[in-house]
Design a protein around this motif. Sequence first.
Motif, short mmCIF file in Angstrom:
data_model
loop_
_atom_site.label_atom_id
_atom_site.label_comp_id
_atom_site.label_asym_id
_atom_site.label_seq_id
_atom_site.Cartn_x
_atom_site.Cartn_y
_atom_site.Cartn_z
N ASP A 212 0.85 -1.19 0.00
CA ASP A 212 0.00 0.00 0.00
C ASP A 212 0.89 1.25 0.00
N PRO A 213 1.40 1.63 -1.18
CA PRO A 213 2.33 2.77 -1.24
C PRO A 213 1.74 4.06 -0.67
N GLU A 214 0.46 4.30 -0.85
CA GLU A 214 -0.14 5.54 -0.36
C GLU A 214 -0.09 5.61 1.17
N THR A 215 -0.43 4.50 1.81
CA THR A 215 -0.35 4.46 3.29
C THR A 215 1.09 4.61 3.75
N ARG A 217 3.43 6.31 2.25
CA ARG A 217 3.80 7.71 2.13
C ARG A 217 3.25 8.53 3.29
N GLN A 218 2.03 8.24 3.70
CA GLN A 218 1.45 8.94 4.86
C GLN A 218 2.25 8.67 6.13
#
Length: 381
Positions: A212-215, A217-218
């Motif tokens: 989950d790249p988006e998570t 990054r967060q």
Amino acid sequence: MTNAGRLRMTGYAALQVLLCVPALVLFIVDVVASVLAVVVIGIPILMVSIPATRWLVGVHRRWAAEVLGSPVPATYRSPDRPGVMARLQTAAADPMTWRDLGWLLAAMPLALTASLLVIVMFVPVVTGIIWWYGVGHVMVARSRIDRWFLSLGTTERLEQRVEALTETRNQTLDHAAAELRRIERDLHDGAQARLAGLGMTLGMAAEMVDRDPETARQMLAEARQTSSAALGDLRDVVHGIHPPVLADRGLKAAIEALALDLAVPIEVTGEAPHDLAPPVESAVYFTVAECLANVAKHAAGTRAWVELASTTGLLTVVVGDDGRGGADPSSGTGMRGVARRLAAFDGTMRVSSPAGGPTLVTLEVPCDSSSPRTTPSSGTA
């Protein structure tokens, strides 16, 4: 020697003769009241007779200093706690109290003889020449007797110095231990906790980067915020140990930077030596910081000021405000902490704070020059 000097010393001699009667009365009262103190009756008498004796002795001490041209200091001990019994116990254990009584018993007859001799030489015309040439020698001899009794000897001064050094050493050790505990607590509750959370966040981000790249990054953004907060905590700890601006720009600039963070307008005037020893500089900075913090919290004033002045071997700092006044150094731990911090360097603190203000805190610290700064302490820390 001028004629005025001879006349003044003759006047002292006349007054000394007149004061012999109250001196004898005070000696008798002090002795009798000390005996009666065992059955409590003498305690209220001593509370009056001891200050009266010290006043009378102080008058003779000032006269002796005037005749000899050098101070005859009074070094009475101060009670370490309030109360009548504490004052009496301190007076009983004070060597100067017994020196005063010894002066009343032994020195007064000798001193009375010397003073009467001056009067006898002054009054008849025949002895005028003897008075002219002899008054100085007689009064100097009389004043030396007073000084011998009414000022501490070398041994007593050394004993007091050892006691003071022992007390300040213990206070410094206690303060250092408290500072270490504070630093440990700040690191544990602040930077250490944030860095532990940062490590966990980075570990989870590493696991989520593929799934989950988006998570991820967060989480990395959160880790960046945590690292910034941890760096701020570390800066606060370092500032509490030794502010970088103090090492880089000196005491006055550090106080000016400190004043910018307070809500009350503060004016900093005067100059401090640029080659102060770092321990002295740090102690003065933190005492001023404590005083200004008290101004912001309790004074309810519209302005404050810090005045710096230095003479040979002495740095004087006056912290004042136009607030409500009524500051009592014995009522809180902050001002006592200031006094303890300065005592480690033989410094003193005086507080003048009448009801309605203004409040003036005068700090005096002996200072020796150190080697000048050649490098900054921490750069961009």
